[in-house]
Design a protein around this motif. Structure first.
Motif, PDB file in Angstrom:
ATOM      1  N   GLY A  85      33.149  35.985  41.849  1.00 21.36           N
ATOM      2  CA  GLY A  85      34.278  35.578  40.781  1.00 21.36           C
ATOM      3  C   GLY A  85      35.635  36.200  41.331  1.00 21.36           C
ATOM      4  N   ARG A  86      35.969  36.706  42.642  1.00 18.68           N
ATOM      5  CA  ARG A  86      37.093  36.975  43.057  1.00 18.68           C
ATOM      6  C   ARG A  86      38.222  35.860  42.921  1.00 18.68           C
ATOM      7  NH1 ARG A  86      37.414  37.463  49.105  1.00 18.68           N
ATOM      8  NH2 ARG A  86      37.535  35.264  48.830  1.00 18.68           N
ATOM      9  N   ARG A  88      38.443  33.446  40.964  1.00 21.75           N
ATOM     10  CA  ARG A  88      38.768  33.064  39.591  1.00 21.75           C
ATOM     11  C   ARG A  88      39.597  33.939  39.210  1.00 21.75           C
ATOM     12  NH1 ARG A  88      36.983  29.922  35.368  1.00 21.75           N
ATOM     13  NH2 ARG A  88      35.226  29.214  36.574  1.00 21.75           N
ATOM     14  N   TYR A  89      39.281  35.238  39.624  1.00 21.77           N
ATOM     15  CA  TYR A  89      40.268  36.364  39.066  1.00 21.77           C
ATOM     16  C   TYR A  89      41.583  36.300  39.860  1.00 21.77           C
ATOM     17  CZ  TYR A  89      36.231  38.850  37.268  1.00 21.77           C
ATOM     18  OH  TYR A  89      35.342  39.143  36.071  1.00 21.77           O
ATOM     19  N   HIS A  93      44.665  36.513  37.254  1.00 23.84           N
ATOM     20  CA  HIS A  93      45.495  37.606  37.570  1.00 23.84           C
ATOM     21  C   HIS A  93      46.695  37.865  38.491  1.00 23.84           C
ATOM     22  CE1 HIS A  93      43.107  39.565  34.213  1.00 23.84           C
ATOM     23  NE2 HIS A  93      42.070  39.041  34.752  1.00 23.84           N
ATOM     24  N   ALA A  98      43.582  40.123  43.196  1.00 21.95           N
ATOM     25  CA  ALA A  98      42.221  39.701  43.723  1.00 21.95           C
ATOM     26  C   ALA A  98      42.059  40.529  45.167  1.00 21.95           C
ATOM     27  CB  ALA A  98      42.042  38.382  43.785  1.00 21.95           C
ATOM     28  N   LEU A 101      40.795  44.000  44.556  1.00 18.63           N
ATOM     29  CA  LEU A 101      39.532  44.129  44.246  1.00 18.63           C
ATOM     30  C   LEU A 101      38.804  43.962  45.156  1.00 18.63           C
ATOM     31  CD1 LEU A 101      37.010  43.775  42.045  1.00 18.63           C
ATOM     32  CD2 LEU A 101      37.450  41.399  41.790  1.00 18.63           C
ATOM     33  N   CYS A 358      31.310  35.172  37.279  1.00 14.89           N
ATOM     34  CA  CYS A 358      32.001  36.225  37.757  1.00 14.89           C
ATOM     35  C   CYS A 358      31.369  37.478  37.267  1.00 14.89           C
ATOM     36  CB  CYS A 358      33.233  35.970  36.648  1.00 14.89           C
ATOM     37  SG  CYS A 358      34.603  34.673  37.382  1.00 14.89           S
ATOM     38  N   THR A 360      31.508  41.295  36.250  1.00 17.21           N
ATOM     39  CA  THR A 360      32.349  42.024  35.248  1.00 17.21           C
ATOM     40  C   THR A 360      31.928  43.545  34.850  1.00 17.21           C
ATOM     41  OG1 THR A 360      30.772  41.224  33.269  1.00 17.21           O
ATOM     42  CG2 THR A 360      32.924  39.868  33.921  1.00 17.21           C
ATOM     43  N   PRO A 410      41.043  43.543  38.192  1.00 17.65           N
ATOM     44  CA  PRO A 410      40.811  42.476  37.182  1.00 17.65           C
ATOM     45  C   PRO A 410      39.648  42.100  36.869  1.00 17.65           C
ATOM     46  CG  PRO A 410      41.022  41.714  39.535  1.00 17.65           C
ATOM     47  CD  PRO A 410      41.216  43.063  39.449  1.00 17.65           C
ATOM     48  N   TRP A 411      38.505  42.671  37.102  1.00 15.68           N
ATOM     49  CA  TRP A 411      37.068  42.319  36.755  1.00 15.68           C
ATOM     50  C   TRP A 411      36.867  43.112  35.298  1.00 15.68           C
ATOM     51  CZ3 TRP A 411      31.867  44.272  39.056  1.00 15.68           C
ATOM     52  CH2 TRP A 411      32.158  45.431  39.143  1.00 15.68           C
ATOM     53  N   HIS A 414      36.452  41.565  31.334  1.00 15.17           N
ATOM     54  CA  HIS A 414      36.790  40.350  31.485  1.00 15.17           C
ATOM     55  C   HIS A 414      35.537  39.754  30.440  1.00 15.17           C
ATOM     56  CE1 HIS A 414      37.132  36.006  33.239  1.00 15.17           C
ATOM     57  NE2 HIS A 414      35.809  36.080  33.370  1.00 15.17           N
TER      58      HIS A 414
END
Length: 465
Positions: A85-86, A88-89, A93, A98, A101, A358, A360, A410-411, A414
């Motif tokens: 999911g990186r 998408r993050y 965000h 990212a 993260l 993603c 979470t 950012p995760w 979520h």
């Protein structure tokens, strides 16, 4: 499939290291400060870091079978810096969030290695990095794009290798290029989970096995043997989440299967190389993953039958004979000198897949319910980051500490929508992987540098793009 191949029995890792004698089940109603549901990597790491941070905490872990029965005892032993999911993050965000993260994941690989050494857990860890190869023009295009993206997310120590440089590491037949990162290690999954469970128990954490949790409610974890009441109930059940009341559509239990060869002789290794013992993957849509084990086997995995109707999970890791043959074909395609080797073991397990793919980590401060997962197969390292984040979230919520760098990633918190009801869920997953396999076949025969259109459509439908 050879008659000498063991099929199931949980996994090769348990066949090699021994199945544990289960700890005692929950004896009746109980209370705790924190109740953790699930005795895999996520649950055990969370118990470890919480107990280390706040030694007086009364922590109870509830496990349906025994610690490591699920994905933690069946995975490919890839301790690496990938996180689902990186990208998408980054869209949600911002790029910098990212990057933070990703940096946390890079550091997590070293953190697991550090704790294992500090706690005396011998899990056959070897930090050889991760090598991902391209074998077709379309795979090469994806590999170069992937490499560029990883550099953009801060992996300045990642390198792109041509055909000759790739062969100097591992002689994969047909490999035209590869990308390598030092942020990865090979390990023995069961030795890690057994060692971690023993360390956690020695710290004073209570572990009850053979205790399936049927329902989670605020401050309550309900089992057939009694209910554990605690201000914080943490769900750490990954691919088995669908077995909980009301959560059948939260995360989809995706199947992945593996084979392990007999120990290979020096003559075979002379043709393959692989002296660096990197974890090995490729850029196919229906990708493979492999490691050279400590006792010189090849353990190789990929998708078989990807999903069972109704989010069902297997009981003992048994996989389909056709899947075993497919994995053997991949093995021989990559390394032709393995054509005559014996496959000693085959098995399968499930991983948790959210609808948006993603991972979470969450703590609902109004209810005390928390959870982490949806790792989509990248959980060996991500579980550790999730556990340290849950620790920080609980300390923040209880007033013992403020926010941290981890709680701002950012995760955290979520939200993901549920999967479609059956039969749409089954039809969608089956169709997606049929499309990926078809795209791989077409790319192998077409010699085009572009990703096949079937795969692009499958990505959009699945929600991966």
């Amino acid at each position: 499939m050879s008659t000498s191949t063991v099929n199931g029995g949980i996994s090769f890792w348990y066949a090699q290291d021994g199945t544990p004698v289960p700890r005692e089940p929950l004896p009746g109603d109980a209370t705790a400060d924190v109740c953790i549901v699930g005795g895999g990597y996520t649950g055990l790491w969370t118990a470890y870091y919480l107990k280390k941070a706040v030694p007086f905490l009364n922590i109870t872990v509830l496990e349906g079978k025994f610690c490591g029965y699920g994905a933690s005892g069946r995975n490919g032993g890839w301790l690496y810096n990938g996180i689902a999911g990186r990208d998408r993050y980054a869209r949600l965000h911002g790029h910098d969030a990212a990057v933070r993260l990703q940096q946390a994941m890079n550091d997590t690989v070293d953190e697991v290695v550090r704790v294992a050494a500090e706690e005396g857990i011998d899990a056959d860890i070897h930090q050889g990095g991760v090598l991902q190869v391209a074998r077709t023009p379309a795979q090469l295009t994806r590999l170069k794009a992937f490499h560029a993206v990883e550099i953009a997310f801060g992996e300045k120590d990642r390198v792109l290798l041509g055909a000759r440089e790739t062969a100097e590491r591992v002689r994969v037949t047909g490999a035209v290029a590869s990308t390598w990162t030092p942020h990865g290690a090979r390990l023995h999954p069961v030795k890690l989970v057994k060692g971690l469970a023993a360390v956690v128990e020695a710290l004073g954490v209570t572990i009850h096995e053979s205790t399936p949790v049927t329902e989670i409610k605020p401050k309550h974890a309900i089992t057939p043997y009694g209910t554990v009441r605690a201000p914080y109930i943490l769900r750490c059940t990954e691919g088995f989440t669908a077995s909980l009341k009301g959560q059948k559509r939260d995360w989809l239990p995706m199947n992945s299967s593996m084979i392990a060869t007999e120990p290979l002789p020096r003559s075979v290794w002379d043709t393959i190389g692989w002296d660096g013992r990197e974890t090995l993957g490729d850029m196919a849509h229906a990708y493979m993953y492999a490691q050279r084990t400590a006792d010189d086997r090849i353990a190789l995995g990929g998708r078989g039958v990807p999903y069972r109707f109704g989010s069902k999970t297997d009981n003992d890791g048994r996989t389909q004979p056709a899947t075993i043959e497919t994995l053997r074909e991949i093995l021989v395609r990559f390394f032709p000198t393995t054509a005559g080797v014996r496959i000693d073991h085959a098995w399968s397990g499930v991983l948790g897949v959210p609808r948006d793919w993603c991972a979470t980590v969450t703590l609902d401060r109004s209810t005390g319910l928390g959870w982490a997962g949806g790792y989509v197969g990248s959980g060996v390292a991500t579980t550790n980051l999730a556990a340290r984040t849950l620790r920080d979230l609980i300390q923040q919520d209880s007033g013992q500490a403020g926010g941290t760098e981890l709680t701002s990633l950012p995760w955290v918190n979520h939200k993901v929508r549920k999967w479609e009801p059956e039969p749409l869920r089954w039809l969608g997953v089956q169709g997606m992987y049929a499309a990926y396999r078809a795209a791989d076949r077409r790319e192998a025969g077409a010699h085009t540098a572009e990703t096949d259109g079937i795969a692009r459509v499958a990505d959009r439908i699945a929600g991966r793009r």
